[in-house]
Design a protein around this motif. Sequence first.
Motif, PDB file in Angstrom:
ATOM      1  N   VAL A 106       4.912   9.483   2.918  1.00 49.14           N
ATOM      2  CA  VAL A 106       6.012   8.453   2.541  1.00 49.14           C
ATOM      3  C   VAL A 106       5.163   7.243   2.512  1.00 49.14           C
ATOM      4  O   VAL A 106       4.518   7.000   3.328  1.00 49.14           O
ATOM      5  CB  VAL A 106       6.891   8.391   4.076  1.00 49.14           C
ATOM      6  N   THR A 107       5.193   6.672   1.383  1.00 54.98           N
ATOM      7  CA  THR A 107       4.674   5.338   1.081  1.00 54.98           C
ATOM      8  C   THR A 107       5.553   4.094   0.904  1.00 54.98           C
ATOM      9  O   THR A 107       6.776   4.364   0.939  1.00 54.98           O
ATOM     10  CB  THR A 107       3.858   5.216  -0.417  1.00 54.98           C
ATOM     11  N   TYR A 108       4.959   2.940   1.276  1.00 58.57           N
ATOM     12  CA  TYR A 108       5.830   1.774   1.350  1.00 58.57           C
ATOM     13  C   TYR A 108       5.029   0.487   0.992  1.00 58.57           C
ATOM     14  O   TYR A 108       3.945   0.643   0.759  1.00 58.57           O
ATOM     15  CB  TYR A 108       6.290   1.809   2.764  1.00 58.57           C
ATOM     16  N   ASN A 109       5.946  -0.601   1.041  1.00 63.06           N
ATOM     17  CA  ASN A 109       5.136  -1.614   0.364  1.00 63.06           C
ATOM     18  C   ASN A 109       5.989  -3.029   1.280  1.00 63.06           C
ATOM     19  O   ASN A 109       6.939  -3.544   1.066  1.00 63.06           O
ATOM     20  CB  ASN A 109       5.618  -2.215  -1.135  1.00 63.06           C
ATOM     21  N   TRP A 135      14.304  -3.350   7.490  1.00 64.80           N
ATOM     22  CA  TRP A 135      12.911  -2.649   7.928  1.00 64.80           C
ATOM     23  C   TRP A 135      12.778  -3.218   9.694  1.00 64.80           C
ATOM     24  O   TRP A 135      12.139  -2.438  10.209  1.00 64.80           O
ATOM     25  CB  TRP A 135      11.929  -3.488   7.150  1.00 64.80           C
ATOM     26  N   ILE A 154      15.715  -2.532   2.588  1.00 59.75           N
ATOM     27  CA  ILE A 154      14.739  -1.466   2.310  1.00 59.75           C
ATOM     28  C   ILE A 154      15.089  -0.975   0.977  1.00 59.75           C
ATOM     29  O   ILE A 154      16.458  -0.609   0.844  1.00 59.75           O
ATOM     30  CB  ILE A 154      14.780  -0.231   3.379  1.00 59.75           C
ATOM     31  N   ILE A 156      14.738   1.790  -2.011  1.00 60.54           N
ATOM     32  CA  ILE A 156      14.258   3.277  -2.031  1.00 60.54           C
ATOM     33  C   ILE A 156      14.031   3.599  -3.369  1.00 60.54           C
ATOM     34  O   ILE A 156      14.795   3.360  -4.320  1.00 60.54           O
ATOM     35  CB  ILE A 156      15.345   4.129  -1.378  1.00 60.54           C
ATOM     36  N   VAL A 208       6.859   1.393  -6.125  1.00 61.55           N
ATOM     37  CA  VAL A 208       6.703   0.708  -5.018  1.00 61.55           C
ATOM     38  C   VAL A 208       5.805  -0.432  -4.881  1.00 61.55           C
ATOM     39  O   VAL A 208       5.913  -1.274  -4.161  1.00 61.55           O
ATOM     40  CB  VAL A 208       6.272   1.974  -4.077  1.00 61.55           C
ATOM     41  N   SER A 214       9.931  -1.996  -0.534  1.00 61.52           N
ATOM     42  CA  SER A 214      10.223  -0.769  -1.127  1.00 61.52           C
ATOM     43  C   SER A 214       9.701   0.538  -0.172  1.00 61.52           C
ATOM     44  O   SER A 214       8.750   0.096   0.627  1.00 61.52           O
ATOM     45  CB  SER A 214      10.014  -0.466  -2.568  1.00 61.52           C
ATOM     46  N   ILE A 215      10.148   1.811  -0.347  1.00 64.42           N
ATOM     47  CA  ILE A 215       9.780   2.753   0.403  1.00 64.42           C
ATOM     48  C   ILE A 215       9.842   4.018  -0.658  1.00 64.42           C
ATOM     49  O   ILE A 215      11.037   4.014  -1.590  1.00 64.42           O
ATOM     50  CB  ILE A 215      10.515   3.153   1.785  1.00 64.42           C
ATOM     51  N   TYR A 217       8.264   8.259  -1.852  1.00 62.74           N
ATOM     52  CA  TYR A 217       7.471   9.460  -1.305  1.00 62.74           C
ATOM     53  C   TYR A 217       6.555   9.982  -2.478  1.00 62.74           C
ATOM     54  O   TYR A 217       7.101   9.879  -3.876  1.00 62.74           O
ATOM     55  CB  TYR A 217       8.185  10.483  -0.931  1.00 62.74           C
ATOM     56  N   TYR A 230       0.465   4.693   3.681  1.00 65.63           N
ATOM     57  CA  TYR A 230       1.259   6.169   4.002  1.00 65.63           C
ATOM     58  C   TYR A 230       1.659   5.879   5.547  1.00 65.63           C
ATOM     59  O   TYR A 230       1.098   5.529   6.250  1.00 65.63           O
ATOM     60  CB  TYR A 230       1.024   7.133   3.584  1.00 65.63           C
TER      61      TYR A 230
END
Lengths: 339, 314
Positions: A106-109, A135, A154, A156, A208, A214-215, A217, A230
């Motif tokens: 799971v990656t995010y910014n 968040w 968030i 997606i 992302v 954002s989140i 995968y 991650y």
Amino acid sequence: MLKKITVFVAASLLAMTTLAGAETLINGAGATFPYPLYSKWFSEYAKIDRTVKFNYQSIGSGGGIKQITAQTVDFGASDKFLTDAELKGAPGKLLHIPTVMGAVVVTYNIPGVAKGLKLTSEDVADIFLGKITKWNDPKIANDNPGVKLPDKAIIIVHRSDGSGTTSIFTDYLSAVSKEWEGKVGKGASVKWPIGLGGKGNEGVAGQVKNTQFSIGYVELAYAFENKLPYAFLKNRDGHFVEPSIKSISAAAAGAAKSMPADYRISLVNQPGKDSYPAAGFTWLLVYEQQHDKVKGKKIVEFLNWSLNQGQKMAAPLLYAPLPANVAKMVGKTIKSIKY
Amino acid sequence: MKRKSLFGRFAHGDTLFRWITLLFAASILLILLLMAMEMVKESLPSLQRFGWDFVTSSEWDAVQERFGSLPFLYGSVGSSILPILLATPLSVGTALFITDIAPSKVGSIVAALVELLAAIPSVIYGLWGILVMTPWLQQTVQPFLIDKFGFLPLFQGAPYGVSMLAAVFILMIMIIPIITSITKEVLLAVPIAQKEAAYALGATRWEMLRMALLPYARSGILGAVLLGLGRAIGETMAVTMVIGNTPQISLSLLAPAYTMPSVIANEFAETTSKLHASALMEIGLILLFVTLLINVMARLLIWSVTRGSTGGKA
């Protein structure tokens, strides 16, 4: 003149067939996810055994299953195991041979938050269901003391193309959330309750990267190579685990006790304190009864090689090798192939 | 004379030639028919299961196996009509500039650049779209639109970057070179006498363009526009990369959407269920049908325009 050409063409055709006769051509088709590893295997194996040539088309798991069922290829490859109905539809007994494992991260910014955000599996499911919308939701914040989480919505991002990555991820979400299982389910393409669709790992990662808060995968190898932040996911035993080659192998080792003889098992949410919860096998599909004696022998030789020397090439390419106890089981299965 | 012996037994070379060309021509029709037949055959399970619901339903769920194609139809039509509306004036203007307004040296440089644009593969446009255009849209254009025109339903929602707007922009850029270069050829084919007659009657340059040149070239320009439309509706790669791939129908240009070629490209490789594959095939069939419909309408339009004008009318 015409006659000369005909003779020439016939002669060269003849030359080509005699040349080809010197080596056995084995055709395969299927999953794109393990393609980088398989192509490395085939080129390395060609140096050891010059009488055999593997030709692999990475057309997707769906195509691989269709082609091996129709017997247009000598082996198939898939990130998804066949259902009982699909196995019955095949003209002979098909074996699943697990080769390596992959995982989804799971990656995010979130500006100011590096890798290592801790997420429980329930939180991941609720985020992708659209139930956790901010968040700084206490559910996320409580697991991350000291991390400054913003009061922002968030956003997606998911894969739009059907993929093994989505299969593993939705399989994981279905395993940890009853609501996800009932509302969405698992598969290579699902009906996402919320979010944007990006094409391929690069599409999701790009989106992302460009979108704050954002989140998404992506496949583990892709996240590592591109140094994406991650999340650490909470596994069944209650530990937050960093995705790594080791923690993925641990998931397979954790599943070894309950491993069915045909390896049709999902590796998500497996027991073990080091097990990363979003991992999965990728399989080669071969018939137990090979019709072509020469090809059958070559395939078995190759499978044995891939189980020993081949496994060593997996980790540098960011695939998790089979743990020893599973590799031992697979060795026995390969022996059962008849030709 | 020995060479002739191969064809010697055919007394009439012309007859042979006629049959061969007829065979070639018929093969095109045959290929189209075979394709249509195969697609109908493959989409039968979906046709029987969903019937008309397939084109009226917005549900697309591969897990539950419920399929409806309306959002894709909407996305495809929207993302091809809008770029045409934007690209046509730009392209016709560029073509006029090349042929009649710019000094011939400048014109030929512009023409070469336009043709260069046409040669760029669509995946390159797509990558540029993801890496350069969508961040720009997201950070600059869309916040501006929301801020200034947010009262219109067309510009409501959050700025995601990837959106119908992004697809419209990228398709506009992709079809401009096509429309421009064909329009340029059409304009060059207008007889000099037509222009000189207008000038002789005392027309200004603008009047000459409007009354002599454009009406004469009307049907050709229309043909160019329709070729652009064909490209826009069939474009897959670049659109898939920037449109956001969300099967929904939204009035807002800022919302993500989905097109028919995109869903086929996205989902076909990994389908394992028969019904899913069949539903994708039916989308292909609808796409084929829509494309044919556009072509037929184009023929009719060009036909009615050419019949109505021989040039020179204002």
